[in-house]
Design a protein around this motif. Structure first.
Motif, PDB file in Angstrom:
ATOM      1  N   UNK A  45       8.374   2.641   8.853  1.00  0.00           N
ATOM      2  CA  UNK A  45       8.056   3.150  10.190  1.00  0.00           C
ATOM      3  C   UNK A  45       7.221   2.149  10.984  1.00  0.00           C
ATOM      4  N   UNK A  46       6.375   1.423  10.289  1.00  0.00           N
ATOM      5  CA  UNK A  46       5.524   0.452  10.980  1.00  0.00           C
ATOM      6  C   UNK A  46       6.341  -0.687  11.589  1.00  0.00           C
ATOM      7  N   UNK A  47       7.552  -0.903  11.066  1.00  0.00           N
ATOM      8  CA  UNK A  47       8.393  -1.993  11.560  1.00  0.00           C
ATOM      9  C   UNK A  47       9.298  -1.572  12.721  1.00  0.00           C
ATOM     10  N   UNK A  48       9.251  -0.283  13.091  1.00  0.00           N
ATOM     11  CA  UNK A  48      10.121   0.211  14.171  1.00  0.00           C
ATOM     12  C   UNK A  48       9.952  -0.571  15.478  1.00  0.00           C
ATOM     13  N   UNK A  49       8.714  -0.943  15.889  1.00  0.00           N
ATOM     14  CA  UNK A  49       8.575  -1.671  17.164  1.00  0.00           C
ATOM     15  C   UNK A  49       9.163  -3.080  17.152  1.00  0.00           C
ATOM     16  N   UNK A  94       0.277  12.714   7.520  1.00  0.00           N
ATOM     17  CA  UNK A  94      -0.512  13.949   7.451  1.00  0.00           C
ATOM     18  C   UNK A  94       0.224  15.069   6.739  1.00  0.00           C
ATOM     19  N   UNK A  95       1.543  15.174   7.004  1.00  0.00           N
ATOM     20  CA  UNK A  95       2.346  16.181   6.302  1.00  0.00           C
ATOM     21  C   UNK A  95       2.359  15.915   4.799  1.00  0.00           C
ATOM     22  N   UNK A  96       2.448  14.650   4.427  1.00  0.00           N
ATOM     23  CA  UNK A  96       2.450  14.295   3.002  1.00  0.00           C
ATOM     24  C   UNK A  96       1.112  14.630   2.350  1.00  0.00           C
ATOM     25  N   UNK A  97       0.013  14.420   3.103  1.00  0.00           N
ATOM     26  CA  UNK A  97      -1.324  14.768   2.577  1.00  0.00           C
ATOM     27  C   UNK A  97      -1.433  16.277   2.372  1.00  0.00           C
ATOM     28  N   UNK A  98      -0.942  17.042   3.339  1.00  0.00           N
ATOM     29  CA  UNK A  98      -0.994  18.506   3.228  1.00  0.00           C
ATOM     30  C   UNK A  98      -0.122  19.018   2.088  1.00  0.00           C
ATOM     31  N   UNK A 109      -5.393   6.908   0.788  1.00  0.00           N
ATOM     32  CA  UNK A 109      -4.266   5.979   0.884  1.00  0.00           C
ATOM     33  C   UNK A 109      -3.719   5.940   2.307  1.00  0.00           C
ATOM     34  N   UNK A 110      -3.640   7.125   2.931  1.00  0.00           N
ATOM     35  CA  UNK A 110      -3.155   7.185   4.321  1.00  0.00           C
ATOM     36  C   UNK A 110      -4.109   6.447   5.257  1.00  0.00           C
ATOM     37  N   UNK A 111      -5.401   6.664   5.088  1.00  0.00           N
ATOM     38  CA  UNK A 111      -6.393   5.982   5.939  1.00  0.00           C
ATOM     39  C   UNK A 111      -6.300   4.471   5.758  1.00  0.00           C
ATOM     40  N   UNK A 112      -6.160   4.032   4.503  1.00  0.00           N
ATOM     41  CA  UNK A 112      -6.028   2.587   4.241  1.00  0.00           C
ATOM     42  C   UNK A 112      -4.775   2.033   4.906  1.00  0.00           C
ATOM     43  N   UNK A 113      -3.683   2.802   4.844  1.00  0.00           N
ATOM     44  CA  UNK A 113      -2.427   2.338   5.444  1.00  0.00           C
ATOM     45  C   UNK A 113      -2.556   2.239   6.965  1.00  0.00           C
ATOM     46  N   UNK A 119       0.829  -1.205   0.000  1.00  0.00           N
ATOM     47  CA  UNK A 119       0.000   0.000   0.000  1.00  0.00           C
ATOM     48  C   UNK A 119       0.862   1.254   0.000  1.00  0.00           C
ATOM     49  N   UNK A 120       1.869   1.296   0.886  1.00  0.00           N
ATOM     50  CA  UNK A 120       2.676   2.515   1.031  1.00  0.00           C
ATOM     51  C   UNK A 120       4.067   2.132   1.544  1.00  0.00           C
ATOM     52  N   UNK A 121       4.982   1.813   0.653  1.00  0.00           N
ATOM     53  CA  UNK A 121       6.313   1.364   1.078  1.00  0.00           C
ATOM     54  C   UNK A 121       7.057   2.381   1.936  1.00  0.00           C
ATOM     55  N   UNK A 122       6.887   3.685   1.644  1.00  0.00           N
ATOM     56  CA  UNK A 122       7.638   4.711   2.371  1.00  0.00           C
ATOM     57  C   UNK A 122       7.301   4.741   3.858  1.00  0.00           C
TER      58      UNK A 122
END
Length: 256
Positions: free
Chosen positions: A96-100, A197-201, A209-213, A89-92
């Motif tokens: 960050x999701x893998x940080x934990x 959110x910064x990317x959306x702005x 796409x952000x909501x789906x991610x 969905x969003x590789x970039x």
């Protein structure tokens, strides 16, 4: 839906049947091994600790065989599948999701080391209570003849306090680990919302796409938290019980 219910029921039936067979065979093997040992072995372990292995440890092993292994496989499969979806969905933001994950992995090793010691101590103290009760109740006439009721009550009171202390150590071990993981996951979720959110702005990312991610992220962390708070603690109990059973089975008899 009917098919899922049928398959789930069949799975539970097969898991319980196989689990009961394995555990019954293990209990019989352990019992036969204990009966083949010398009296010095019984004195060294004491009756309560042997009973604990034949009951509590066997039941914990049953949980692992029946529910632990399937839960681990299902949870890990969900984590891997949703993790792949995150990067699709969003590789970039997937990074960050893998940080934990490093915190979870190293935290798990640390938790296993500390909880293993805590569970061993708890079960030793619990077994000592079983041993005391097993020795005193059948000999209640002798206890009364020596008027040692208060002495035996004080022994049980002391052992009960030790059990409470050991149980608190287990609770403290869990409380040191679980909040750390939850805080890490919550922090990363906020970070993802902030960066996304910064990317959306900036117009470089669509809100949908952000909501789906973020939805996939919650689906990714939910089994992770379930693994941490439910599966791993019970699995650790089961592994500790297995070690206690193997310890007895590996003890050589002095009787030839």
């Amino acid at each position: 839906n009917v098919g899922n219910v049928f398959l789930s029921s069949l799975q539970n039936l097969l898991l319980n049947m196989n689990g009961q067979k394995i555990i019954n065979d293990l209990r019989l093997r352990l019992y036969a091994h204990v009966l083949g040992m010398s009296s010095s072995f019984i004195d060294r372990y004491n009756t309560g600790r042997i009973l604990s292995r034949l009951t509590t440890d066997i039941n914990n092993t049953l949980w692992f065989v029946t529910w632990g292994i399937p839960s681990l496989v299902t949870t890990m499969g969900t984590i891997v599948g949703v993790g792949v979806a995150l990067f699709l969905v969003l590789p970039s933001l997937g990074v960050y999701a893998l940080i934990p994950l490093p915190v979870i992995i190293f935290g798990t090793f640390g938790y296993r080391r500390m909880s293993k010691i805590a569970y061993h101590k708890l079960w030793r103290r619990s077994a000592d209570i079983s041993s005391l009760i097993t020795d005193t109740i059948p000999n209640i006439d002798s206890i009364k003849s020596y008027t040692s009721e208060n002495f035996e009550i004080s022994r049980l009171s002391k052992l009960s306090k030790e059990v409470v202390d050991a149980q608190l150590r287990v609770i403290k071990t869990n409380l040191k680990w679980f909040p750390l993981i939850s805080i890490t996951i919550s922090t990363v979720t906020v970070l993802i919302w902030y960066i996304g959110g910064l990317s959306v702005l900036n117009g470089t990312l669509q809100l949908g796409t952000l909501v789906a991610f973020v939805t996939y992220t919650s689906m990714f962390y939910q089994p992770v938290q379930n693994l941490i708070t439910s599966v791993i603690p019970f699995t650790q109990q089961s592994l500790t019980s297995m070690e206690r059973i193997v310890e007895v089975l590996n003890t050589k008899s002095e009787i030839r």
